[in-house]
Design a protein around this motif. Structure first.
Motif, PDB file in Angstrom:
ATOM      1  N   TRP A  52      -6.043  34.781   5.215  1.00 22.94           N
ATOM      2  CA  TRP A  52      -7.446  34.548   5.583  1.00 22.94           C
ATOM      3  C   TRP A  52      -7.612  34.301   7.087  1.00 22.94           C
ATOM      4  O   TRP A  52      -8.463  33.541   7.518  1.00 22.94           O
ATOM      5  N   GLU A  53      -6.748  34.932   7.885  1.00 21.58           N
ATOM      6  CA  GLU A  53      -6.804  34.858   9.349  1.00 21.58           C
ATOM      7  C   GLU A  53      -6.528  33.463   9.890  1.00 21.58           C
ATOM      8  O   GLU A  53      -6.854  33.165  11.042  1.00 21.58           O
ATOM      9  N   ALA A  54      -5.924  32.601   9.090  1.00 17.87           N
ATOM     10  CA  ALA A  54      -5.607  31.244   9.537  1.00 17.87           C
ATOM     11  C   ALA A  54      -4.144  31.161   9.964  1.00 17.87           C
ATOM     12  O   ALA A  54      -3.248  31.479   9.185  1.00 17.87           O
ATOM     13  N   THR A  55      -3.901  30.740  11.196  1.00 18.41           N
ATOM     14  CA  THR A  55      -2.549  30.546  11.705  1.00 18.41           C
ATOM     15  C   THR A  55      -2.107  29.106  11.418  1.00 18.41           C
ATOM     16  O   THR A  55      -2.931  28.244  11.098  1.00 18.41           O
ATOM     17  N   PRO A  56      -0.805  28.823  11.537  1.00 17.07           N
ATOM     18  CA  PRO A  56      -0.359  27.432  11.387  1.00 17.07           C
ATOM     19  C   PRO A  56      -1.077  26.482  12.356  1.00 17.07           C
ATOM     20  O   PRO A  56      -1.350  25.333  12.009  1.00 17.07           O
ATOM     21  N   GLU A  57      -1.392  26.972  13.548  1.00 14.93           N
ATOM     22  CA  GLU A  57      -2.126  26.140  14.507  1.00 14.93           C
ATOM     23  C   GLU A  57      -3.540  25.841  14.007  1.00 14.93           C
ATOM     24  O   GLU A  57      -4.040  24.725  14.164  1.00 14.93           O
ATOM     25  N   ASP A  58      -4.183  26.848  13.400  1.00 16.83           N
ATOM     26  CA  ASP A  58      -5.497  26.622  12.802  1.00 16.83           C
ATOM     27  C   ASP A  58      -5.405  25.591  11.683  1.00 16.83           C
ATOM     28  O   ASP A  58      -6.268  24.712  11.554  1.00 16.83           O
ATOM     29  N   ASP A  59      -4.351  25.700  10.871  1.00 13.18           N
ATOM     30  CA  ASP A  59      -4.173  24.765   9.772  1.00 13.18           C
ATOM     31  C   ASP A  59      -4.073  23.330  10.283  1.00 13.18           C
ATOM     32  O   ASP A  59      -4.794  22.438   9.824  1.00 13.18           O
ATOM     33  N   VAL A  60      -3.182  23.102  11.230  1.00 14.17           N
ATOM     34  CA  VAL A  60      -2.995  21.742  11.759  1.00 14.17           C
ATOM     35  C   VAL A  60      -4.272  21.236  12.414  1.00 14.17           C
ATOM     36  O   VAL A  60      -4.658  20.073  12.259  1.00 14.17           O
ATOM     37  N   ARG A  61      -4.956  22.115  13.123  1.00 12.97           N
ATOM     38  CA  ARG A  61      -6.187  21.722  13.805  1.00 12.97           C
ATOM     39  C   ARG A  61      -7.244  21.235  12.808  1.00 12.97           C
ATOM     40  O   ARG A  61      -7.994  20.299  13.090  1.00 12.97           O
ATOM     41  N   HIS A  62      -7.307  21.866  11.655  1.00 10.62           N
ATOM     42  CA  HIS A  62      -8.300  21.475  10.657  1.00 10.62           C
ATOM     43  C   HIS A  62      -7.840  20.288   9.821  1.00 10.62           C
ATOM     44  O   HIS A  62      -8.627  19.375   9.566  1.00 10.62           O
ATOM     45  N   TRP A  63      -6.582  20.282   9.389  1.00  9.64           N
ATOM     46  CA  TRP A  63      -6.111  19.146   8.593  1.00  9.64           C
ATOM     47  C   TRP A  63      -6.209  17.841   9.356  1.00  9.64           C
ATOM     48  O   TRP A  63      -6.505  16.791   8.770  1.00  9.64           O
ATOM     49  N   THR A  64      -5.957  17.873  10.662  1.00 15.74           N
ATOM     50  CA  THR A  64      -6.006  16.638  11.440  1.00 15.74           C
ATOM     51  C   THR A  64      -7.421  16.107  11.618  1.00 15.74           C
ATOM     52  O   THR A  64      -7.602  15.006  12.132  1.00 15.74           O
ATOM     53  N   LYS A  65      -8.418  16.846  11.200  1.00 13.71           N
ATOM     54  CA  LYS A  65      -9.794  16.339  11.194  1.00 13.71           C
ATOM     55  C   LYS A  65      -9.971  15.244  10.125  1.00 13.71           C
ATOM     56  O   LYS A  65     -10.926  14.469  10.181  1.00 13.71           O
ATOM     57  N   PHE A  66      -9.056  15.200   9.156  1.00 10.51           N
ATOM     58  CA  PHE A  66      -9.131  14.198   8.103  1.00 10.51           C
ATOM     59  C   PHE A  66      -8.242  13.010   8.467  1.00 10.51           C
ATOM     60  O   PHE A  66      -7.023  13.174   8.600  1.00 10.51           O
ATOM     61  N   PRO A  67      -8.799  11.802   8.617  1.00  9.38           N
ATOM     62  CA  PRO A  67      -7.967  10.628   8.942  1.00  9.38           C
ATOM     63  C   PRO A  67      -6.846  10.404   7.933  1.00  9.38           C
ATOM     64  O   PRO A  67      -5.751   9.949   8.297  1.00  9.38           O
ATOM     65  N   SER A  68      -7.077  10.747   6.676  1.00 10.71           N
ATOM     66  CA  SER A  68      -6.075  10.526   5.643  1.00 10.71           C
ATOM     67  C   SER A  68      -4.860  11.436   5.789  1.00 10.71           C
ATOM     68  O   SER A  68      -3.831  11.215   5.137  1.00 10.71           O
ATOM     69  N   PHE A  69      -4.960  12.434   6.646  1.00  5.47           N
ATOM     70  CA  PHE A  69      -3.852  13.355   6.869  1.00  5.47           C
ATOM     71  C   PHE A  69      -2.868  12.824   7.904  1.00  5.47           C
ATOM     72  O   PHE A  69      -1.710  13.260   7.939  1.00  5.47           O
ATOM     73  N   ALA A  70      -3.297  11.870   8.718  1.00  2.51           N
ATOM     74  CA  ALA A  70      -2.488  11.403   9.848  1.00  2.51           C
ATOM     75  C   ALA A  70      -1.064  11.000   9.463  1.00  2.51           C
ATOM     76  O   ALA A  70      -0.110  11.364  10.161  1.00  2.51           O
ATOM     77  N   PRO A  71      -0.852  10.258   8.358  1.00  2.90           N
ATOM     78  CA  PRO A  71       0.530   9.877   8.018  1.00  2.90           C
ATOM     79  C   PRO A  71       1.421  11.057   7.645  1.00  2.90           C
ATOM     80  O   PRO A  71       2.647  10.914   7.595  1.00  2.90           O
ATOM     81  N   LEU A  72       0.837  12.211   7.379  1.00  4.90           N
ATOM     82  CA  LEU A  72       1.602  13.371   6.933  1.00  4.90           C
ATOM     83  C   LEU A  72       1.894  14.358   8.060  1.00  4.90           C
ATOM     84  O   LEU A  72       2.679  15.295   7.878  1.00  4.90           O
ATOM     85  N   LEU A  73       1.267  14.159   9.196  1.00  6.94           N
ATOM     86  CA  LEU A  73       1.272  15.171  10.256  1.00  6.94           C
ATOM     87  C   LEU A  73       2.676  15.546  10.708  1.00  6.94           C
ATOM     88  O   LEU A  73       3.007  16.734  10.810  1.00  6.94           O
ATOM     89  N   SER A  74       3.524  14.570  10.996  1.00  7.20           N
ATOM     90  CA  SER A  74       4.841  14.895  11.555  1.00  7.20           C
ATOM     91  C   SER A  74       5.666  15.729  10.594  1.00  7.20           C
ATOM     92  O   SER A  74       6.367  16.669  11.016  1.00  7.20           O
ATOM     93  N   GLN A  75       5.588  15.442   9.307  1.00  8.03           N
ATOM     94  CA  GLN A  75       6.357  16.213   8.343  1.00  8.03           C
ATOM     95  C   GLN A  75       5.791  17.616   8.155  1.00  8.03           C
ATOM     96  O   GLN A  75       6.531  18.581   7.970  1.00  8.03           O
ATOM     97  N   VAL A  76       4.470  17.733   8.225  1.00  8.44           N
ATOM     98  CA  VAL A  76       3.851  19.049   8.111  1.00  8.44           C
ATOM     99  C   VAL A  76       4.223  19.913   9.308  1.00  8.44           C
ATOM    100  O   VAL A  76       4.511  21.108   9.167  1.00  8.44           O
TER     101      VAL A  76
END
Length: 214
Positions: free
Chosen positions: A104-128
């Motif tokens: 769907w034209e989404a790169t890994p950078e697009d994914d991280v950019r959008h997931w990090t908009k959710f505060p609840s994602f912050a603890p998962l960021l480094s592993q992702v």
């Protein structure tokens, strides 16, 4: 929700490659028949606009990371009637689907950019960032992350002037059933925010049972 830029995009199936992890925690608020209501901000540089939105879950299979439902936009300026779409969802469980979209034209950078908009994602960021989150065990995490992809219009034709080319990054709260999402389509305004709350069955505006899903 459909937006105004016409662009074609064909959905495809992907799978994560992790074994040994269990499904997300069962949640009665994320089950067939549950309804949600709220808004989607479709603001652009030209103007600020929010559409009222109703969502109802039509199918849910946590073991396979799948759910589907209908989305109804109530006050679309160019439409004579509410616009209803059918969507299918991928639940990020690191077993069937990971945080990396891969289509769907989404790169890994697009994914991280959008997931990090959710505060609840912050603890998962480094592993992702390390492996797409494949080694995470989300079975007891109080939030469920998903992607919703609209597949077709239910009650209008494809010539209605709207598009469903993009998809939503979604975060669902297991504690109160609230849903937050961000619409991604490189040809549309970025970060259109979806905000929904769990609503009672039978509330005015929910008329999905009158549509026959093919």
């Amino acid at each position: 929700m459909p937006v105004r830029v016409s662009e074609n995009s064909a959905p495809s199936q992907i799978s994560g490659s992790c074994s040994g992890h269990t499904s997300p925690p069962p949640c009665t608020l994320l089950s067939v028949g549950q309804a949600f209501s709220g808004t989607q901000n479709v603001s652009s540089v030209q103007k600020d606009e929010a559409w009222r939105v109703n969502v109802r879950i039509q199918g849910c299979d946590l073991d396979h990371g799948y759910l589907c439902g209908t989305m109804e936009a109530l006050n679309v300026p160019m439409a004579d009637t509410p616009v209803v779409t059918f969507w299918e969802g991928e639940i990020v469980d690191t077993k069937n689907y990971t945080f990396f979209t891969g289509k769907w034209e989404a790169t890994p950078e697009d994914d991280v950019r959008h997931w990090t908009k959710f505060p609840s994602f912050a603890p998962l960021l480094s592993q992702v960032e390390a492996d797409g989150g494949k080694s995470l065990d989300l079975s007891n995490y109080p939030y469920i992350f998903m992607r919703w992809k609209e597949q077709y219009f239910v009650n209008v034709g494809t010539d209605c002037g709207l598009t469903i080319a993009g998809f939503y990054y979604v975060c669902f709260s297991c504690s109160d059933g609230s849903i937050n999402g961000f619409y991604y389509d490189p040809n549309s305004s970025p970060f259109q925010k979806l905000e929904l709350k769990s609503s009672n069955e039978g509330r005015s505006g929910f008329s999905f049972s009158s549509y026959e899903l093919q």
